[in-house]
Design a protein around this motif. Structure first.
Motif, short mmCIF file in Angstrom:
data_model
loop_
_atom_site.label_atom_id
_atom_site.label_comp_id
_atom_site.label_asym_id
_atom_site.label_seq_id
_atom_site.Cartn_x
_atom_site.Cartn_y
_atom_site.Cartn_z
N TYR A 51 0.84 -1.09 -0.11
CA TYR A 51 0.01 -0.10 -0.05
C TYR A 51 0.88 1.25 -0.01
N LYS A 71 -5.94 2.07 0.73
CA LYS A 71 -6.04 0.90 -0.01
C LYS A 71 -6.67 1.17 -1.35
N ARG A 99 -3.44 -2.21 -4.23
CA ARG A 99 -2.29 -3.09 -3.43
C ARG A 99 -1.52 -3.74 -4.83
N ASP A 127 -7.91 -3.86 -4.48
CA ASP A 127 -7.31 -4.41 -3.16
C ASP A 127 -7.62 -5.89 -3.14
#
Length: 435
Positions: A184, A202, A206, A283
């Motif tokens: 992150y 987020k 990621r 994410d």
């Protein structure tokens, strides 16, 4: 911070030389692997201390070395990496510096348990305050982010903060050395006086983050990915300047060339129309952001690393891009609005390690050149690129063969700050920039 080739040549009175020595000819020679060198600031003078060789007339001071005790009582962590300089109170300069540290590193960014993102991870940032005046004196330095994983680069924001990027996507499910997922970005305000509460951004994705740069006109954040099959991203925040409030993550696609592999075979100085595909699973549990983007036609960039904004344009490096895998510099120009994709072009690709050896961090200088920090083999340099596309050596690591990192300029443009990653030293460099 301008970097327009035409403006540069008009200012210096050499616009008429374009017909006699076209820029395209320079780029073509570079693409063919021929040396394209500029004079720059002249030959490098050996440093009597055997640390940093610079052109005649330039001076440096070194500070905040790994192991020294900081103002907060903790030791300076190692692996100095990405960095930016900001205007501080009373004429001081604030530097925020990344530390590319893994859980098994010998040093760590130390903070109270409540300020650690992951109690097993040792990366983070430190903040340095450099006093005004010609002596460039370090006034204080302290930890400002802790418990993160391999904070490689990042980027400054126009609203007064540093975005620090994790270059690792470990999770507890696949790595027993971590307790929470990584991969992150984290934000550190420039006026933070100690470790911040580490909040992962987020919605920015990621993945193997490397660096970011912000368009000050729109608040859109551009992101690079240090992955041989990585993508070039942008993050459209729901509210510019408020990254914790979410937004939309997208990846660049070259129009008419879906799933382009940009590592080699592209002409220089040839703008190509771009558009953007939206990443739905920003994410993911697994490291699949780049896989999703590529499946939607996004272009792959081989090990995207440093990125910097200047004069409405973005320049970013691909460390092992090019036919000889010695590195590339790409140039992205945004469209007039977020709905317009802009253009992408290959700007530098010498294919000659004597000219450029795996560029990593990058900065657009106040005088219009690019400075590239090498992360290759053998002797490492800070390499300048002038607006004619010519490359020159500005600084040499005379201490060891470790990489340069974190190059940035003070707000007044008079001081260049840069790191040697190992053993971990920060330098302030000044001299006759106008020459």
């Amino acid at each position: 911070m301008a970097f327009s080739r035409r403006q540069f040549m008009m200012r210096t009175g050499i616009l008429g030389l374009a017909a006699a020595a076209p820029l395209q000819a320079l780029y073509s020679r570079a693409a063919a692997g021929q040396t394209v060198r500029g004079v720059g600031y002249g030959p490098l003078i050996p440093d009597p201390a055997g640390i940093l060789d610079l052109p005649r007339g330039f001076k440096y001071v070194a500070f905040s070395k790994t192991g020294e005790t900081m103002s907060d009582g903790t030791p300076v962590p190692g692996a100095h990496d990405g960095m930016a300089a900001f205007a501080g109170p009373n004429g001081a300069i604030i530097l925020i510096r990344n530390h590319e540290l893994s859980p098994d590193s010998d040093t760590a960014t130390i903070a109270p348990a409540t300020k650690l993102y992951d109690s097993l991870s040792k990366g983070g940032t430190t903040t340095l305050v450099v006093g005004p005046g010609p002596e460039r004196k370090l006034l204080k330095h302290y930890v400002s982010l802790a418990g993160t994983y391999r904070n490689c680069a990042g980027g400054p924001t126009p609203w007064g903060s540093w975005i620090s990027c994790e270059e690792n996507t470990s999770t507890p499910a696949n790595d027993t050395s971590v307790r929470v997922p990584h991969g992150y970005n984290f934000e550190v305000p420039i006026l933070a006086r100690g470790p911040v509460n580490p909040v992962p951004l987020k919605a920015m994705g990621r993945f193997n983050h490397e660096a970011v740069a912000v368009d000050p006109k729109t608040g859109i954040v551009y992101e690079t990915e240090d992955n041989g099959e990585g993508l070039f991203y942008r993050f459209l925040p729901n509210r510019p300047g408020r990254l914790t409030e979410g937004g939309v993550l997208q990846a660049l696609r070259i129009v008419g060339m879906p799933q382009a592999i940009t590592k080699s075979g592209f002409p220089l100085n040839t703008p190509m129309a771009a558009d953007w595909v939206t990443i739905e699973d920003f994410d993911p549990v697994e490291d699949t952001v780049a896989i999703e983007g590529f499946a939607k036609g996004a272009a792959q960039f081989s090990r995207g690393e440093g990125i910097w904004y200047g004069n409405g344009e973005f320049y970013f490096t691909c460390t092992d891009g090019g036919a000889s895998e010695e590195g590339q510099v790409w140039r992205y120009v945004p469209g007039a609005s977020a709905d317009e994709g802009g253009t992408i072009e290959l700007f530098v690709e010498p294919n000659d390690p004597e000219v450029l050896d795996n560029p990593d961090n990058i900065v657009v200088t106040p005088f219009g050149d690019l400075f590239l920090m090498e992360d290759g083999d053998a002797t490492q340099y800070v390499v300048g690129v002038n607006p004619e596309g010519q490359l020159y050596q500005f600084a040499r690591n005379a201490l060891n063969e470790n990489e340069f990192a974190g190059g940035c300029f003070s707000p007044d443009g008079k001081t260049f700050f840069v790191n040697i990653q190992t053993p971990g030293i920060t330098f302030a460099v000044w001299g006759p920039w106008s020459s």
